[in-house]
Design a protein around this motif. Structure first.
Motif, short mmCIF file in Angstrom:
data_model
loop_
_atom_site.label_atom_id
_atom_site.label_comp_id
_atom_site.label_asym_id
_atom_site.label_seq_id
_atom_site.Cartn_x
_atom_site.Cartn_y
_atom_site.Cartn_z
N GLY A 171 0.79 -1.23 0.00
CA GLY A 171 0.00 0.00 0.00
C GLY A 171 0.82 1.27 0.00
N GLY A 172 2.13 1.16 -0.09
CA GLY A 172 2.97 2.36 -0.11
C GLY A 172 3.60 2.64 1.25
N THR A 173 4.68 3.42 1.22
CA THR A 173 5.45 3.70 2.44
C THR A 173 4.62 4.45 3.47
N ARG A 174 3.91 5.48 3.04
CA ARG A 174 3.11 6.26 3.99
C ARG A 174 2.03 5.39 4.64
N PHE A 175 1.36 4.61 3.81
CA PHE A 175 0.30 3.73 4.32
C PHE A 175 0.86 2.74 5.33
N ILE A 176 2.02 2.17 5.04
CA ILE A 176 2.63 1.18 5.93
C ILE A 176 2.97 1.80 7.27
N LEU A 177 3.60 2.98 7.26
CA LEU A 177 4.01 3.63 8.50
C LEU A 177 2.80 4.05 9.33
N GLN A 194 -0.27 2.79 9.24
CA GLN A 194 -0.92 1.60 9.75
C GLN A 194 -0.14 0.99 10.92
N SER A 195 1.18 0.98 10.82
CA SER A 195 2.01 0.41 11.89
C SER A 195 1.80 1.16 13.20
N PHE A 196 1.92 2.48 13.14
CA PHE A 196 1.75 3.26 14.36
C PHE A 196 0.31 3.24 14.84
N GLY A 197 -0.65 3.28 13.90
CA GLY A 197 -2.06 3.30 14.28
C GLY A 197 -2.48 2.04 15.02
N TRP A 198 -2.13 0.87 14.47
CA TRP A 198 -2.54 -0.38 15.12
C TRP A 198 -1.77 -0.62 16.41
N THR A 199 -0.54 -0.15 16.50
CA THR A 199 0.21 -0.28 17.75
C THR A 199 -0.43 0.54 18.86
N ILE A 200 -0.77 1.79 18.55
CA ILE A 200 -1.40 2.66 19.55
C ILE A 200 -2.79 2.13 19.91
N TYR A 201 -3.51 1.62 18.93
CA TYR A 201 -4.83 1.04 19.18
C TYR A 201 -4.73 -0.15 20.13
N SER A 202 -3.76 -1.04 19.89
CA SER A 202 -3.58 -2.20 20.77
C SER A 202 -3.26 -1.75 22.19
N LEU A 203 -2.42 -0.72 22.32
CA LEU A 203 -2.08 -0.20 23.64
C LEU A 203 -3.32 0.33 24.35
N SER A 204 -4.16 1.07 23.64
CA SER A 204 -5.36 1.63 24.27
C SER A 204 -6.34 0.54 24.69
N VAL A 205 -6.47 -0.52 23.87
CA VAL A 205 -7.38 -1.61 24.22
C VAL A 205 -6.89 -2.34 25.47
N VAL A 206 -5.58 -2.64 25.52
CA VAL A 206 -5.04 -3.36 26.68
C VAL A 206 -5.20 -2.54 27.95
N LEU A 207 -4.86 -1.26 27.89
CA LEU A 207 -4.98 -0.41 29.08
C LEU A 207 -6.43 -0.25 29.51
N LEU A 228 -7.39 8.39 14.16
CA LEU A 228 -7.00 9.43 13.20
C LEU A 228 -5.86 8.95 12.30
N LEU A 229 -4.90 8.20 12.87
CA LEU A 229 -3.81 7.68 12.05
C LEU A 229 -4.31 6.67 11.02
N LEU A 230 -5.21 5.77 11.43
CA LEU A 230 -5.75 4.78 10.50
C LEU A 230 -6.64 5.44 9.45
N GLN A 231 -7.38 6.47 9.85
CA GLN A 231 -8.21 7.19 8.89
C GLN A 231 -7.34 7.92 7.87
N TRP A 232 -6.25 8.48 8.35
CA TRP A 232 -5.30 9.17 7.47
C TRP A 232 -4.66 8.17 6.50
N SER A 233 -4.39 6.97 6.98
CA SER A 233 -3.72 5.98 6.14
C SER A 233 -4.56 5.57 4.94
N LEU A 234 -5.90 5.60 5.07
CA LEU A 234 -6.75 5.22 3.94
C LEU A 234 -6.54 6.15 2.76
N GLY A 235 -6.31 7.42 3.03
CA GLY A 235 -6.06 8.37 1.94
C GLY A 235 -4.69 8.22 1.31
#
Length: 403
Positions: free
Chosen positions: A88-94, A96-109, A139-146
């Protein structure tokens, strides 16, 4: 006629994508609102209100918001898939990586907060912060779609071939067994954390995880390619670098929590499931490091690169680390960062002494730490590069964006 039907059908899918994004935004805002209400009202209302149930609805809204955003991408792009690692491209990869990591952190906490009971949280703003962390992930995941780039078939086949690197199965099983043993040890330590033996279990868990990571990075890494080195900053391809960054970051967090728990005694940890979450994070770090070995690219492990968007060569990286090449602003930033660390260390050692002014020095350490990075970004960056801008998302190359 058939083409028009396909376009009409896909236009309908685009509308579904917009609806899913709207629902995702609504649930994300709802989770922040519910967490904020619980955080504010539970300190001022004495009525018997089921704050746990309200928090549970907030956690539910938090949990489904980001997956709905991901599902919206499926309806927006023809080649978008729910499982498409490093496509999906470099921007999309980065993003998505940060978005899902932060999401997992928020769910666990959030789950830890829910399991231990909202009434046990005495400090203001703690629950609200959990909702804000999830909002950042959304917001990061929403940004990644674009930023998604539809890949071509030849690129897909090339990426698939690179993932077929062979790893020794015996060593992989041993590494996974050791990291899973870390989870089991910390689970037992969490159950008996008031017992003296819990301290020993945490020590064994940290040693087991270190042994597992050492086996993965040193033994198996050297075995997959002769160009693999223990110190190879920003070499090995984009996917390898991203996975290594997240894997080692999670490993460092686990080690930090382990050392803090040992220093302050495991028995002082009052939250249920805290050690289990740390163990799961360690197991996740080990799986990510194992996966990074499969994505290692020998062609980008050595030599220089002509393109500005590829990995930074070791020679240039060592030149950046050389103090003779630093500007005055970079030296000042490094001094401030080191001073903040030393102040924090002194405060941690002497904070129990009555004569020691811990609170004022802690404020100085915080301000010093906050000034360090902006000085580098706002002063050193424009001085080193004439086209450097203070706001330049995903510009300056892959390595710069990842940092």
């Amino acid at each position: 006629m058939k083409l028009k039907k396909q376009e009409k059908h896909w236009h309908h899918y685009s509308q579904v994508s917009d609806i899913l994004c709207l629902i995702s935004a609504t649930t994300s805002i709802a989770s922040v609102t519910l967490f904020s209400l619980v955080d504010i009202l539970k300190h001022h209302i004495t009525l018997d209100i089921p704050w746990g149930i309200i928090t549970a609805f907030g956690v539910l809204a938090l949990t489904i918001s980001c997956p709905l955003t991901h599902l919206a991408g499926k309806f927006r792009y023809k080649t978008y898939r729910l499982w498409q690692p490093f496509e999906g491209g470099t921007r999309f990869i980065l993003l998505q990586s940060f978005g899902w990591t932060i999401y997992s952190l928020s769910v666990v906490l959030s789950l830890l907060c829910l399991v231990n009971g909202v009434h046990r949280i005495k400090s203001y703003g703690t629950i609200t912060v959990l909702g804000l962390i999830q909002l950042v992930a959304f917001l990061l995941l929403q940004w990644s779609l674009g930023c998604f780039q539809e890949s071509k078939e030849e690129l897909k086949s090339d990426l698939t071939q690179k993932r077929k690197a062979e790893l020794p199965r015996g060593e992989v099983l041993v590494s996974i067994f050791l990291s899973f043993g870390t989870v089991l040890l910390l689970c037992v330590a969490d159950l008996i954390r008031t017992h003296k033996s819990a301290q020993l279990l945490v020590i064994l868990a940290c040693l087991t995880l270190c042994l597992s990571v050492l086996l993965t990075h040193w033994k198996m890494g050297k075995g997959i390619s002769p160009s693999y080195r223990l110190w190879q900053p920003f070499a090995g391809g984009l996917r390898f670098v991203v996975l290594q960054a997240f894997g080692w970051t999670q490993f460092s967090i686990v080690m930090m929590f382990g050392l803090i728990g040992l220093h302050n005694r495991v028995a002082t940890i009052s939250a249920n499931g805290c050690l289990v979450a740390v163990g799961a994070l360690g197991f996740s770090s080990q799986l990510i490091l194992l996966l990074s070995l499969v994505t290692f690219d020998e062609n980008q492990a050595t030599g220089t690169r002509s393109s500005k968007k590829t990995m930074l060569p070791d020679e240039k990286f060592r030149g950046v680390l050389c103090a003779r090449n630093w500007t005055g602003e970079m030296i000042l930033s490094a001094i401030l960062a080191a001073s903040a660390f030393l102040l924090a260390l002194i405060i941690d050692v002497l904070r129990q002494e009555n004569w020691f002014p811990a609170a004022p020095l802690f404020s100085v350490a915080i301000m010093t730490m906050y000034l360090s990075a902006p000085i580098t970004h706002c002063l050193a960056g424009p001085q080193l590069h004439s086209n450097y801008e203070l706001w330049q998302p995903f510009e300056g190359g892959t390595v710069f964006s990842l940092q």
